[in-house]
Design a protein around this motif. Structure first.
Motif: not given
Length: 70
Positions: A17, A24, A62-69
């Motif tokens: 990931y 990164e 992270v996979q589900q896009g729940e974390l962002g900037p």
């Protein structure tokens, strides 16, 4: 004790990931009761350790896009 002293180099692998070649990159070490995670640019630096269930929840987020900037 730094991550290089506590976990042998052979235990570490680049996380699937990680952000590729953009600086990164995370590495995880397999085969431990807790999941050690470190910055691939600083292999002699500290490792963060997580209970497996907590790390799995993080990866899922992270996979589900729940974390962002921020």
């Amino acid at each position: 004790m730094n991550s290089a002293q506590r976990y042998p180099a052979s235990a570490w692998r680049k996380s699937s990931y990680s952000g590729g070649n953009q600086g990164e990159c995370l590495e995880v070490a397999d085969g431990y009761a807790l999941v050690p995670v470190r910055d691939s640019k600083n292999p002699d630096g500290p490792a963060l350790v997580f209970p497996p269930a907590a790390f799995a929840r993080f990866v899922t987020a992270v996979q589900q896009g729940e974390l962002g900037p921020a």
